[in-house]
Design a protein around this motif. Structure first.
Motif, mmCIF file in Angstrom:
data_model
loop_
_atom_site.group_PDB
_atom_site.id
_atom_site.type_symbol
_atom_site.label_atom_id
_atom_site.label_comp_id
_atom_site.label_asym_id
_atom_site.label_seq_id
_atom_site.Cartn_x
_atom_site.Cartn_y
_atom_site.Cartn_z
ATOM 1 N N VAL A 22 2.349 15.903 7.494
ATOM 2 C CA VAL A 22 2.444 14.777 6.564
ATOM 3 C C VAL A 22 3.891 14.347 6.380
ATOM 4 C CG1 VAL A 22 2.123 14.136 4.145
ATOM 5 C CG2 VAL A 22 0.288 15.265 5.373
ATOM 6 N N THR A 23 4.788 15.293 6.271
ATOM 7 C CA THR A 23 6.206 14.967 6.120
ATOM 8 C C THR A 23 6.740 14.251 7.354
ATOM 9 O OG1 THR A 23 6.483 16.913 4.714
ATOM 10 C CG2 THR A 23 8.479 15.935 5.633
ATOM 11 N N ALA A 24 6.388 14.727 8.532
ATOM 12 C CA ALA A 24 6.839 14.081 9.766
ATOM 13 C C ALA A 24 6.281 12.664 9.865
ATOM 14 C CB ALA A 24 6.404 14.905 10.975
ATOM 15 N N HIS A 25 5.024 12.482 9.482
ATOM 16 C CA HIS A 25 4.412 11.153 9.522
ATOM 17 C C HIS A 25 5.121 10.206 8.552
ATOM 18 C CE1 HIS A 25 1.401 8.058 9.830
ATOM 19 N NE2 HIS A 25 1.267 8.064 8.513
ATOM 20 N N TYR A 26 5.411 10.668 7.351
ATOM 21 C CA TYR A 26 6.097 9.851 6.353
ATOM 22 C C TYR A 26 7.479 9.431 6.859
ATOM 23 C CZ TYR A 26 8.693 8.598 2.189
ATOM 24 O OH TYR A 26 9.488 7.947 1.292
ATOM 25 N N LEU A 27 8.224 10.376 7.408
ATOM 26 C CA LEU A 27 9.563 10.060 7.899
ATOM 27 C C LEU A 27 9.519 9.097 9.076
ATOM 28 C CD1 LEU A 27 11.224 13.574 7.642
ATOM 29 C CD2 LEU A 27 11.571 11.588 6.135
ATOM 30 N N ARG A 28 8.523 9.279 9.962
ATOM 31 C CA ARG A 28 8.361 8.385 11.099
ATOM 32 C C ARG A 28 8.030 6.962 10.637
ATOM 33 N NH1 ARG A 28 5.571 11.956 13.877
ATOM 34 N NH2 ARG A 28 3.615 11.228 13.012
ATOM 35 N N GLU A 29 7.140 6.820 9.667
ATOM 36 C CA GLU A 29 6.777 5.501 9.147
ATOM 37 C C GLU A 29 7.947 4.857 8.411
ATOM 38 O OE1 GLU A 29 4.036 3.521 9.451
ATOM 39 O OE2 GLU A 29 3.505 4.937 11.015
ATOM 40 N N ARG A 30 8.708 5.649 7.681
ATOM 41 C CA ARG A 30 9.879 5.116 6.983
ATOM 42 C C ARG A 30 10.900 4.600 7.985
ATOM 43 N NH1 ARG A 30 12.086 6.348 1.503
ATOM 44 N NH2 ARG A 30 13.976 5.110 1.570
ATOM 45 N N ARG A 31 11.111 5.352 9.055
ATOM 46 C CA ARG A 31 12.048 4.932 10.105
ATOM 47 C C ARG A 31 11.559 3.665 10.792
ATOM 48 N NH1 ARG A 31 16.921 4.472 12.208
ATOM 49 N NH2 ARG A 31 16.999 4.814 14.414
ATOM 50 N N ALA A 33 9.635 1.320 9.519
ATOM 51 C CA ALA A 33 9.803 0.207 8.591
ATOM 52 C C ALA A 33 11.254 -0.258 8.552
ATOM 53 C CB ALA A 33 9.329 0.609 7.205
ATOM 54 N N ASP A 34 12.186 0.677 8.569
ATOM 55 C CA ASP A 34 13.603 0.305 8.582
ATOM 56 C C ASP A 34 13.968 -0.443 9.855
ATOM 57 O OD1 ASP A 34 14.015 1.440 6.119
ATOM 58 O OD2 ASP A 34 14.825 3.327 6.917
ATOM 59 N N LEU A 35 13.465 0.019 10.986
ATOM 60 C CA LEU A 35 13.758 -0.658 12.246
ATOM 61 C C LEU A 35 13.153 -2.053 12.272
ATOM 62 C CD1 LEU A 35 13.286 2.256 14.790
ATOM 63 C CD2 LEU A 35 15.421 1.154 14.136
ATOM 64 N N LEU A 36 11.931 -2.206 11.789
ATOM 65 C CA LEU A 36 11.311 -3.529 11.758
ATOM 66 C C LEU A 36 12.046 -4.458 10.798
ATOM 67 C CD1 LEU A 36 7.519 -2.655 11.831
ATOM 68 C CD2 LEU A 36 8.862 -3.761 13.614
ATOM 69 N N ARG A 37 12.519 -3.952 9.693
ATOM 70 C CA ARG A 37 13.281 -4.772 8.746
ATOM 71 C C ARG A 37 14.570 -5.258 9.392
ATOM 72 N NH1 ARG A 37 14.294 -1.190 5.067
ATOM 73 N NH2 ARG A 37 12.155 -1.168 4.360
#
Length: 52
Positions: A22-31, A33-37
């Protein structure tokens, strides 16, 4: 080992693996989102063009 402690050990291992996943998934999704922004340069382009 009796069955209770064996079950507790197996359950703990499964929960630790789940927390890591879950932690790895959260960090991957956060990254992601930052790249898409950062890919959205349209607003940046309009701001620099309107200053001229």
């Amino acid at each position: 080992m009796d069955q209770t402690s064996l079950g507790m050990a197996a359950g703990t291992i499964v929960l630790v693996i789940a927390v890591i996943g879950v932690t790895a998934h959260y960090l991957r999704e956060r990254r992601r989102a930052d790249l898409l922004r950062n890919l959205d340069h349209h607003e940046w382009w309009q701001r620099t063009r309107s200053r001229r």
